[in-house]
Design an enzyme around this catalytic site. Structure first.
Site, PDB file in Angstrom:
ATOM      1  N   GLY A  22       0.911  -1.384   0.031  1.00 50.43           N
ATOM      2  CA  GLY A  22       0.131   0.012  -0.001  1.00 50.43           C
ATOM      3  C   GLY A  22       0.957   1.166   0.008  1.00 50.43           C
ATOM      4  N   ILE A  23       0.208   2.257   0.719  1.00 43.76           N
ATOM      5  CA  ILE A  23       1.009   3.621   0.896  1.00 43.76           C
ATOM      6  C   ILE A  23       2.375   3.598   1.253  1.00 43.76           C
ATOM      7  CG2 ILE A  23       0.945   5.655   1.841  1.00 43.76           C
ATOM      8  CD1 ILE A  23      -2.180   5.710   1.723  1.00 43.76           C
ATOM      9  N   TYR A 156     -11.443   5.109  14.221  1.00 43.73           N
ATOM     10  CA  TYR A 156     -10.206   5.723  13.195  1.00 43.73           C
ATOM     11  C   TYR A 156     -10.431   7.049  13.159  1.00 43.73           C
ATOM     12  CZ  TYR A 156      -7.977   6.021   8.697  1.00 43.73           C
ATOM     13  OH  TYR A 156      -7.290   5.934   7.526  1.00 43.73           O
ATOM     14  N   THR A 191      -5.910   1.788  -2.294  1.00 45.22           N
ATOM     15  CA  THR A 191      -5.087   0.860  -2.050  1.00 45.22           C
ATOM     16  C   THR A 191      -6.235  -0.340  -1.516  1.00 45.22           C
ATOM     17  OG1 THR A 191      -5.548   1.515   0.347  1.00 45.22           O
ATOM     18  CG2 THR A 191      -3.435   2.279  -0.838  1.00 45.22           C
ATOM     19  N   TRP A 249     -14.184  21.602   0.065  1.00 45.07           N
ATOM     20  CA  TRP A 249     -15.384  21.847  -0.222  1.00 45.07           C
ATOM     21  C   TRP A 249     -16.270  21.837   1.253  1.00 45.07           C
ATOM     22  CZ3 TRP A 249     -16.631  18.663  -5.194  1.00 45.07           C
ATOM     23  CH2 TRP A 249     -16.808  19.575  -6.279  1.00 45.07           C
TER      24      TRP A 249
HETATM   25  P1  NDP Z   1      -3.134  -0.989   3.866  1.00 46.39           P
HETATM   26  O1  NDP Z   1      -4.172  -1.715   4.801  1.00 46.39           O
HETATM   27  O2  NDP Z   1      -2.774  -1.310   2.575  1.00 46.39           O
HETATM   28  O3  NDP Z   1      -1.417  -1.304   4.305  1.00 46.39           O
HETATM   29  C1  NDP Z   1      -1.175  -1.153   5.876  1.00 46.39           C
HETATM   30  C2  NDP Z   1      -0.029  -1.700   6.309  1.00 46.39           C
HETATM   31  O4  NDP Z   1       0.082  -1.836   7.717  1.00 46.39           O
HETATM   32  C3  NDP Z   1       0.007  -3.477   6.067  1.00 46.39           C
HETATM   33  O5  NDP Z   1       1.116  -3.723   5.323  1.00 46.39           O
HETATM   34  C4  NDP Z   1      -0.323  -4.052   7.175  1.00 46.39           C
HETATM   35  O6  NDP Z   1      -0.017  -5.303   7.559  1.00 46.39           O
HETATM   36  C5  NDP Z   1       0.331  -2.979   8.123  1.00 46.39           C
HETATM   37  N1  NDP Z   1      -0.012  -3.178   9.515  1.00 46.39           N
HETATM   38  C6  NDP Z   1      -1.093  -3.370   9.918  1.00 46.39           C
HETATM   39  N2  NDP Z   1      -1.170  -3.376  11.552  1.00 46.39           N
HETATM   40  C7  NDP Z   1       0.131  -3.222  11.893  1.00 46.39           C
HETATM   41  C8  NDP Z   1       0.842  -3.358  12.927  1.00 46.39           C
HETATM   42  N3  NDP Z   1       0.020  -3.404  14.284  1.00 46.39           N
HETATM   43  N4  NDP Z   1       2.167  -3.266  12.966  1.00 46.39           N
HETATM   44  C9  NDP Z   1       2.846  -2.696  11.837  1.00 46.39           C
HETATM   45  N5  NDP Z   1       2.180  -2.923  10.551  1.00 46.39           N
HETATM   46  C10 NDP Z   1       0.873  -3.101  10.727  1.00 46.39           C
HETATM   47  O7  NDP Z   1      -3.157   0.548   4.222  1.00 46.39           O
HETATM   48  P2  NDP Z   1      -2.995   1.866   3.447  1.00 46.39           P
HETATM   49  O8  NDP Z   1      -1.684   1.728   2.520  1.00 46.39           O
HETATM   50  O9  NDP Z   1      -4.094   2.051   2.557  1.00 46.39           O
HETATM   51  O10 NDP Z   1      -2.900   2.835   4.546  1.00 46.39           O
HETATM   52  C11 NDP Z   1      -1.513   3.348   5.019  1.00 46.39           C
HETATM   53  C12 NDP Z   1      -1.746   4.605   6.143  1.00 46.39           C
HETATM   54  O11 NDP Z   1      -2.520   5.498   5.220  1.00 46.39           O
HETATM   55  C13 NDP Z   1      -2.694   4.142   7.227  1.00 46.39           C
HETATM   56  O12 NDP Z   1      -2.405   4.655   8.332  1.00 46.39           O
HETATM   57  C14 NDP Z   1      -4.046   4.681   6.823  1.00 46.39           C
HETATM   58  O13 NDP Z   1      -4.889   4.889   7.857  1.00 46.39           O
HETATM   59  C15 NDP Z   1      -3.561   6.035   5.950  1.00 46.39           C
HETATM   60  N6  NDP Z   1      -4.659   6.454   5.012  1.00 46.39           N
HETATM   61  C16 NDP Z   1      -5.159   5.824   4.012  1.00 46.39           C
HETATM   62  C17 NDP Z   1      -6.002   6.324   3.129  1.00 46.39           C
HETATM   63  C18 NDP Z   1      -6.545   5.242   2.097  1.00 46.39           C
HETATM   64  O14 NDP Z   1      -7.430   5.837   1.605  1.00 46.39           O
HETATM   65  N7  NDP Z   1      -5.924   4.191   1.758  1.00 46.39           N
HETATM   66  C19 NDP Z   1      -6.701   7.864   3.458  1.00 46.39           C
HETATM   67  C20 NDP Z   1      -5.943   8.037   4.552  1.00 46.39           C
HETATM   68  C21 NDP Z   1      -5.123   7.647   5.482  1.00 46.39           C
HETATM   69  P3  NDP Z   1      -1.152  -6.507   7.194  1.00 46.39           P
HETATM   70  O15 NDP Z   1      -0.677  -6.828   5.389  1.00 46.39           O
HETATM   71  O16 NDP Z   1      -0.678  -7.719   8.049  1.00 46.39           O
HETATM   72  O17 NDP Z   1      -2.369  -6.036   7.440  1.00 46.39           O
END
Ligand code: NDP
Length: 249
Positions: A22-23, A156, A191, A249
């Site tokens: 992801g991000i 959240y 994502t 907005w």
């Molecule tokens: P994803 O769910 O795609 O990826 C999150 C990653 O974090 C995964 O690899 C996950 O592992 C890992 N993770 C989860 N729990 C833990 C933990 N306890 N310790 C270490 N790693 C952990 O998320 P996104 O890439 O979409 O989001 C990344 C960030 O951006 C987050 O903080 C999210 O809240 C924020 N965000 C995202 C938005 C969006 O639209 N996507 C919008 C606004 C904010 P596993 O694969 O095992 O789950």
């Protein structure tokens, strides 16, 4: 006179939590492309190792559950003075109306999204402050500022608002220790986290976005890179929206 590239990260080590996909993975990829050594610290060790291998030399994967303060402290102690850039990206979301929210759901969301950010800031940021240099970028969310329609993610929202204020607090606390702390607040980014919503809801959210589309992980990564780099040397305690105009907005 040599011209300094303010965006260059050569010689710096960046640790990205939740960096296996992801991000977080795109953040690591971009920081690496600007010269940083990157450590993908993820609860999913296998995926972190595979992603690091894909990134190639200068990237490594480590197991880290950000909700475990003992594990966070142990990793920081093990890495010593290496980490110059910390990106607190790990996050989860669980949607449920309040009357159906179980204790463990609330705890899980706050634990990863807010407690985990604090544990990592405390462990790595304190070491950065002791050596007088470092930068932290926390991934917040527009959900820390506004409530999104058609989904109930109260824990959240509360946790992300906490991330923004935590970033400002630590920014002030460490401002004179050479450590900058900022947050990035993305809106909807394409994502796995956003891929689960019904198409009608997703379309409504696109329509509510002035730019008319979701963002890409690379667009969040670019904001993180800027804040982590020397180009942002006088920026601390800020929350940078990456939202296609959504919150305007
Ligand atoms: P994803 O769910 O795609 O990826 C999150 C990653 O974090 C995964 O690899 C996950 O592992 C890992 N993770 C989860 N729990 C833990 C933990 N306890 N310790 C270490 N790693 C952990 O998320 P996104 O890439 O979409 O989001 C990344 C960030 O951006 C987050 O903080 C999210 O809240 C924020 N965000 C995202 C938005 C969006 O639209 N996507 C919008 C606004 C904010 P596993 O694969 O095992 O789950």
């Amino acid at each position: 006179m040599t011209q300094t590239n303010l965006y260059d990260l050569s010689g710096r080590c960046a640790l990205v939590t939740g960096g296996a996909r992801g991000i977080g993975l795109e953040i690591a990829r971009l920081l690496q492309s600007f010269g940083a050594e990157v450590i993908l610290a993820d609860v999913n060790e296998t995926q972190a190792a595979a992603a690091a291998q894909d990134l190639g030399p200068g990237a490594s994967g480590v197991a880290l559950d950000v909700t475990d303060p003992v594990a966070v402290e142990a990793l920081a102690a093990q890495l010593g003075d290496r980490v110059a850039i910390l990106v607190n990206n790990a996050g989860i979301s669980r949607a449920a109306p309040t009357d159906q929210t179980r204790d463990e759901d609330w705890r899980a969301v706050v634990s990863v999204n807010l407690d985990g950010v604090f544990w990592c800031c405390r462990a790595f940021g304190t070491r950065m402050a002791a050596r007088g240099r470092g930068t932290i970028v926390n991934i917040g969310s527009m959900s820390g500022q506004i409530v999104i329609q058609d989904t109930v993610v109260t824990a959240y929202n509360a946790a992300k608002a906490g991330v923004h204020m935590l970033s400002k607090s630590l920014a002030c606390e460490w401002a004179q220790s050479g450590v900058r702390v900022n947050a990035v607040a993305p809106a909807f980014i394409e994502t796995d986290m956003t891929g689960t919503y019904p198409p009608k809801t997703a379309q409504k959210w696109r329509d509510l976005t002035p730019m008319g589309r979701y963002g890409q992980p690379t667009e969040v990564a670019a904001a993180v890179h800027f804040l982590a780099s020397d180009a942002a040397s006088y920026i601390t305690g800020t929350v940078l929206n990456v939202d296609g105009g959504y919150t305007s907005w």
